[in-house]
Design a protein around this motif. Structure first.
Motif, short mmCIF file in Angstrom:
data_model
loop_
_atom_site.label_atom_id
_atom_site.label_comp_id
_atom_site.label_asym_id
_atom_site.label_seq_id
_atom_site.Cartn_x
_atom_site.Cartn_y
_atom_site.Cartn_z
N GLN A 3 -34.89 -37.76 -22.56
CA GLN A 3 -34.27 -38.28 -23.79
C GLN A 3 -33.96 -37.15 -24.76
O GLN A 3 -32.92 -37.15 -25.41
N ALA A 4 -34.87 -36.20 -24.85
CA ALA A 4 -34.67 -35.07 -25.75
C ALA A 4 -33.44 -34.27 -25.31
O ALA A 4 -32.62 -33.86 -26.13
N GLU A 5 -33.31 -34.08 -24.00
CA GLU A 5 -32.15 -33.35 -23.48
C GLU A 5 -30.86 -34.07 -23.83
O GLU A 5 -29.89 -33.45 -24.26
N GLU A 6 -30.87 -35.38 -23.66
CA GLU A 6 -29.69 -36.19 -24.02
C GLU A 6 -29.32 -36.03 -25.49
O GLU A 6 -28.16 -36.05 -25.85
N GLN A 7 -30.36 -35.91 -26.33
CA GLN A 7 -30.11 -35.81 -27.77
C GLN A 7 -30.02 -34.34 -28.22
O GLN A 7 -30.03 -34.07 -29.41
N ASP A 8 -29.96 -33.45 -27.25
CA ASP A 8 -29.83 -32.02 -27.55
C ASP A 8 -30.97 -31.51 -28.41
O ASP A 8 -30.76 -30.75 -29.36
N LEU A 9 -32.14 -31.92 -28.07
CA LEU A 9 -33.29 -31.71 -28.92
C LEU A 9 -34.29 -30.83 -28.18
O LEU A 9 -34.61 -31.10 -27.03
N THR A 59 -38.56 -46.33 -23.31
CA THR A 59 -38.74 -46.83 -24.67
C THR A 59 -37.93 -45.92 -25.61
O THR A 59 -37.71 -44.74 -25.28
N PRO A 60 -37.50 -46.43 -26.75
CA PRO A 60 -36.63 -45.60 -27.62
C PRO A 60 -37.31 -44.35 -28.17
O PRO A 60 -38.51 -44.33 -28.42
N LEU A 61 -36.50 -43.31 -28.31
CA LEU A 61 -36.92 -42.10 -29.04
C LEU A 61 -36.02 -42.02 -30.27
O LEU A 61 -34.81 -41.85 -30.15
N GLN A 62 -36.62 -42.21 -31.43
CA GLN A 62 -35.82 -42.33 -32.66
C GLN A 62 -36.16 -41.24 -33.66
O GLN A 62 -37.32 -40.84 -33.77
N ARG A 63 -35.16 -40.82 -34.41
CA ARG A 63 -35.40 -39.84 -35.46
C ARG A 63 -35.87 -40.57 -36.71
O ARG A 63 -35.30 -41.59 -37.10
N LEU A 64 -36.93 -40.07 -37.34
CA LEU A 64 -37.42 -40.66 -38.59
C LEU A 64 -36.89 -39.82 -39.75
O LEU A 64 -37.57 -38.92 -40.26
N GLU A 65 -35.67 -40.14 -40.12
CA GLU A 65 -34.95 -39.39 -41.14
C GLU A 65 -35.70 -39.40 -42.49
O GLU A 65 -35.93 -38.36 -43.11
N ASN A 66 -36.07 -40.59 -42.92
CA ASN A 66 -36.69 -40.72 -44.25
C ASN A 66 -38.04 -40.04 -44.29
O ASN A 66 -38.37 -39.36 -45.25
N LEU A 67 -38.83 -40.27 -43.25
CA LEU A 67 -40.17 -39.69 -43.22
C LEU A 67 -40.08 -38.15 -43.19
O LEU A 67 -40.83 -37.47 -43.89
N SER A 68 -39.16 -37.64 -42.38
CA SER A 68 -39.00 -36.19 -42.30
C SER A 68 -38.65 -35.62 -43.67
O SER A 68 -39.21 -34.61 -44.10
N GLN A 69 -37.75 -36.29 -44.36
CA GLN A 69 -37.33 -35.82 -45.69
C GLN A 69 -38.46 -35.93 -46.70
O GLN A 69 -38.72 -34.99 -47.45
#
Ligand SMILES: *Cc1c(COP(=O)(O)O)cnc(C)c1O
Length: 357
Positions: free
Chosen positions: A198-204, A26-36
Motif C-alpha cells: 500500500q505504501a508503494e502504491e501511495q509513493d510513501l 484494510t485501508p491505509l489512510q493519511r491522518l491529515e488533521n492529526l499530523s498537523q
C-alpha cells in the motif's frame, strides 16, 4: 542474511492454509488533521479495526489461520482464555460459531470492571459462548503456564463428552496448546507485506510502524516481515501490560519461531526489538486521564475512535514521543489501529469521569 522479495515471501505464507474471513487489504489512510495538530511527522493509520468481523481488530487476521488449523484437527470445541473484556476471546468465539465450533471462554478478572453484560462480554453472551469467569492476579496478561491447570480441567470435560477440543493460546500468539506454529505472527508477516504494498502504491517511504503490544505476535510478525524483506522500518511496540524486557523476550521468541516455521534465512534477536513500557499506567486495562484525552483528541481530529485498553495507550505514546522529538518532521509513521473499540462501553464511567475533569 538472505533477503527475500515480496513474491517469495508471499509464496511461503501461502503454504499455511487459511480461511478468508476479512476484506483485505484494510485501508491505509493519511491522518491529515492529526499530523498537523501535532506538528509532524506525517501520521498514517492502518485500519485493522476494520476487519469486518465481530467489530474488527488484529485478532481476525490471526484467526484466519488458526480456525483453519482447528478445522484441520477436527475440533468441534475451541477453548481459549484472556481477560474479561478480551477482544481475542470475542473474535475467537465469533469465528468458531461461523464454523460450527463451540467456544469455551475462560475469562479472568485481571482488572476491576463490573461483570455486567456490556462491551465484549455482551457480545460473547449474544454469541452464546460458554463463558466462565475466574479470579486472577491484577494487571497481568496470562500466559499458558499461568492457566494450564484450569485449561486441562476443561479439556478433560470436553473429552468426557466425546468432543474434540482445540486449545488456542491467548492472543493467538505463543506456540502452545493445540497451535504448533506461530500462526498469529505469520498473519502479521502478511500484514507487513500488505502495508508495504500500500505504501508503494501511495509513493510513501515508511519509517515507523507503531502499535500496542500485548501477547506479542503482532509485533513479532511485523518485525519478521521487515527483516525478511530487508526493510529499514522501525517497529515500535507499546506495551499495555508487562515490562520492556519481558515483552522483548516474548516478541523475540515468537519471532524466532516464525523464522523457523517459515524457513527464513534470517536471525532475529531480543536486542532488535523496540518496546516502550512507559505508557502502561497502572496496569493492563486500567485507564488514565492521558488515555481518555488521547481518545477524545483523535475522535475530534479525525472522527476515529480508539479503545481504552490498547490503541488509546499506543496513541498516548505516539503523542508523547512526538513531543519529545523522537521522530523527524518528515518521517512517515504508521499507527496500526488494532481494534478493541467494544471496550469503550464497559469503561464508560471512568471515561466520562476523566473527560469531565
Ligand atoms: C490483542 C490486541 C492487541 C495486541 O496484539 P498482540 O498481538 O496480542 O500483541 C492490540 N490491540 C488490540 C485492540 C488487541 O485486542
Amino acid at each position: 542474511m538472505a533477503v527475500l522479495s515480496i513474491p517469495e515471501i508471499k509464496k511461503k505464507i501461502h503454504t499455511f492454509p487459511k480461511k478468508n474471513l476479512i476484506p483485505l487489504p484494510t485501508p491505509l489512510q493519511r491522518l491529515e488533521n492529526l499530523s498537523q495538530a501535532l506538528g509532524g511527522p506525517n501520521i498514517y493509520i492502518k485500519r485493522d479495526d476494520l476487519t469486518g468481523l465481530a467489530f474488527g481488530g488484529n485478532k481476525s487476521r490471526k484467526l484466519e489461520f488458526i480456525i483453519q488449523d482447528a478445522l484441520d484437527k477436527n475440533a468441534d470445541v475451541i477453548i481459549t482464555w484472556a481477560a474479561v473484556q478480551s477482544n481475542w476471546c470475542l473474535q475467537t468465539a465469533a469465528v468458531a460459531r461461523k464454523f460450527g465450533i463451540k467456544p469455551i471462554l475462560l475469562l479472568f478478572k485481571t482488572y476491576e470492571l463490573p461483570e455486567e453484560y456490556d462491551g465484549n462480554l455482551l457480545l460473547d453472551f449474544i454469541l452464546d459462548a460458554d463463558v466462565r469467569i475466574r479470579e486472577a492476579e491484577a494487571g497481568k496478561v496470562l500466559r499458558l503456564d499461568d492457566v494450564r491447570g484450569i485449561i486441562e480441567e476443561v479439556e478433560n470435560e470436553v473429552k468426557e463428552k466425546g468432543n474434540t477440543s482445540y486449545v488456542a493460546p491467548i492472543g493467538g500468539s505463543m506456540v502452545g496448546g493445540s497451535m504448533e506454529k506461530p500462526l498469529g505472527a505469520i498473519s502479521y508477516v502478511n500484514a507487513f507485506i500488505e502495508i508495504l504494498e500500500q505504501a508503494e502504491e501511495q509513493d510513501l517511504n515508511i519509517n515507523t510502524i507503531l502499535h500496542a503490544t500485548g501477547s506479542c505476535s503482532t509485533q513479532a510478525g511485523l518485525a519478521v516481515g521487515a527483516k525478511a524483506l530487508g526493510k529499514d522500518v522501525h517497529i515500535l511496540g507499546i506495551s499495555v501490560s508487562d515490562d520492556k524486557e519481558s515483552v522483548k523476550e516474548e516478541v523475540a521468541t515468537i519471532a524466532q519461531d516464525t523464522v523457523q516455521a517459515m524457513d527464513l534465512k534470517i536471525s532475529v534477536k531480543k536486542e532488535d526489538m523496540v518496546v516502550f513500557d512507559e505508557y502502561i499506567g497502572e496496569g493492563y486495562g486500567v485507564m488514565n486521564k492521558d488515555v481518555a484525552d488521547a481518545l477524545r483528541f483523535v475522535s475530534n481530529q479525525e472522527g476515529i475512535f480508539l479503545d481504552p485498553v490498547y490503541t488509546g495507550k499506543a496513541m498516548t505514546a505516539l503523542i508523547d514521543l512526538i513531543k519529545k522529538g523522537f521522530f523527524k518532521k518528515e518521517d512517515n509513521v504508521i499507527f496500526l489501529h488494532t481494534g478493541g473499540t467494544p471496550a469503550l462501553f464497559p469503561n464508560k464511567f471512568n471515561l466520562v469521569d476523566f473527560l469531565k475533569k
